[in-house]
Design an enzyme around this catalytic site. Structure first.
Site, PDB file in Angstrom:
ATOM      1  N   LYS A 104       0.871  -1.196   0.000  1.00  0.00           N
ATOM      2  CA  LYS A 104       0.000   0.000   0.000  1.00  0.00           C
ATOM      3  C   LYS A 104       0.898   1.233   0.000  1.00  0.00           C
ATOM      4  CE  LYS A 104      -4.544   0.660   0.311  1.00  0.00           C
ATOM      5  NZ  LYS A 104      -5.578  -0.224  -0.248  1.00  0.00           N
ATOM      6  N   ASN A 216     -17.679   5.674  -4.591  1.00  0.00           N
ATOM      7  CA  ASN A 216     -17.496   4.678  -5.654  1.00  0.00           C
ATOM      8  C   ASN A 216     -18.064   3.316  -5.237  1.00  0.00           C
ATOM      9  OD1 ASN A 216     -15.813   2.247  -6.558  1.00  0.00           O
ATOM     10  ND2 ASN A 216     -15.403   3.690  -8.175  1.00  0.00           N
TER      11      ASN A 216
END
Ligand code: NAD
Length: 414
Positions: A104, A216
């Site tokens: 990440k 989203n």
């Protein structure tokens, strides 16, 4: 200081290692990243000044394939949160069986204060400082909070300029024109809808759903559930005045809500609804609750309020350890994030495959392939849970840790 998020994921790893009766060094291996890169990015601002931003990449594990995970622009994520997020990616990719590890990335910045030009400078500078550690067979970033396909396009371009080579597979979530995959934007929400459908069949529950967040993931989850005939009776949102929810006991029309969103309107602007206070939202009686906004929202207080027999975690880490304990005591089933929201990384994998083979698939093919992986993964975790009498969350972690352990053993690392 260890963050709550990191504590949470380490606790799950600890439980899995104990359940599988593995040695302490397996926990040592999986509880920290292989490499944590930290840089200080000089960025030219619109007023001509240079400003410095801290940036990170946590490469957690590449036992099962290249490191894989999003990059976020956010100043509410700490370095330790980032490590936790990278561990989640390793667990997620192991569960769904895509040939990646976990990573990440983060730039600590308030993205809302940046102009488009400053955002581009920041994106390119991130790649300049990290390119040696990135690549289609090394570490593959993707969009995350406050980054999107446009940011991915700039990062890809910068990478190709620096290396002098074309390597579209070094990043996923790109625009379709630059090698992105059809279906990628809706992939996470679609996967959640498939999971909800599977669990509802399995638990023989009916079809009323409440959802936190309409970004989203939240909006595509609602859209696909709506299309599958589920009734979304409430959605919560947040604006400058705080949190609220919209409610209609007969179901909200998701097509209208999405049209509104595309036209810059708020949830509040939808006509056929009642606005309810946020505490009432959490207490609603429905079949499924889907937190699809941010981490650590379902704490002990919220867990006490919740009245749904099933929670499907669309956001990463929406439930705290205390919240999880209370929900388990109440007999509420939770489909954990590491299984439920894996649709995004599954379609990222398809994007990577398409880039490597230079042959592209239709949206229908993508969603069909995604659905079959999600259903197979759900069945694997559910069967393991039933065989071992553990929760869905514990089952998911034990399943992934076992896979990682077997691979580490084959490579001679444990
Ligand atoms: P997003 O920024 O598009 O949407 C988040 C939405 O939540 C926004 O509309 C925001 O207004 C709303 N929100 C924020 N705080 C809220 C609150 N307290 N109550 C109600 N609404 C609130 O982000 P997204 O991409 O939809 O991601 C949502 C979550 O899903 C994150 O935890 C993310 O890490 C996770 N996730 C996303 C993907 C992906 O493919 N986008 C994949 C896996 C996991």
């Amino acid at each position: 200081m260890v963050s709550e998020t990191l504590e949470k994921v380490r606790l799950e790893l600890r439980k899995a290692v104990k359940f599988l009766n593995l040695s302490e060094n397996v926990y040592e291996k999986l509880s920290s990243p292989d490499r944590l890169i930290e840089t200080n990015l000089p960025v030219r601002m619109d007023n001509g000044e240079i400003k410095y931003y801290k940036a990170y990449r946590s490469q957690h594990d590449n036992t099962l394939g290249p490191y894989k995970g999003g990059i976020r622009f956010d100043n509410n994520t700490s370095k330790n949160d980032l490590v936790a997020l990278s561990i989640w990616m390793t667990i997620k990719t192991a569960i769904v069986g895509v040939p990646f590890g976990g990573a990440k990335g983060l730039i600590s910045v308030d993205a809302k204060k940046l102009s488009d030009n400053e955002k581009e400078n920041l994106s390119r500078e991130y790649v300049r400082s990290m390119y040696k550690y990135l690549g289609g067979n090394l570490d593959i970033p993707a969009p995350d909070i406050n980054t999107d396909s446009k940011v991915m396009a700039k990062m890809l371009d910068e990478y190709e300029i620096i290396t002098g080579m074309e390597d579209r597979s070094m990043i996923t979530g790109k625009p379709v024109l630059l090698g992105g995959s059809k279906g990628r934007t809706e992939a996470t929400g679609y996967g959640i809808a498939v999971i909800v459908e599977q669990v509802s069949k399995y638990l023989k529950s009916s079809k009323e759903v409440i959802v936190q967040g309409f970004g989203n993931v939240g909006s595509y989850t609602c859209k696909h559930l709506f299309d599958k005939g589920f009734k979304i009776i409430a959605i919560s949102g947040r604006d400058k005045d705080g949190e609220y929810a919209i409610y209609n006991k007969n179901g909200l029309n998701i097509d209208t809500l999405i049209k509104n969103k595309d036209n810059g309107k708020e949830l509040k602007d939808y006509l056929d609804k009642e606005i309810i206070k946020i505490d009432k939202f959490w207490q609603l009686k429905a079949d499924v609750l889907i937190p699809a906004a941010v981490s650590n929202v379902i704490d002990d207080k919220k867990a006490k309020l919740i009245n749904t027999p099933l929670i499907v975690e669309a956001a990463n880490g929406p439930t705290t350890n205390e919240g999880d304990k209370i929900l388990n005591e109440k007999g509420i089933k939770i489909i954990p994030d590491v299984l439920a929201n894996a649709g995004g990384v599954i379609v990222s994998y398809f994007e990577w495959v398409q880039n490597n083979q230079g042959l592209y698939w239709s949206r229908e093919e993508i969603l069909e392939k995604e659905e079959s992986i999600i259903i197979e993964s759900f069945n694997n975790i559910n069967n393991f849970r039933l065989d071992n009498n553990v929760s869905f969350r514990d089952s998911a972690y034990i399943y992934a840790v076992k896979k990682l352990y077997d691979a580490l053993l084959l490579k001679g690392y444990v």
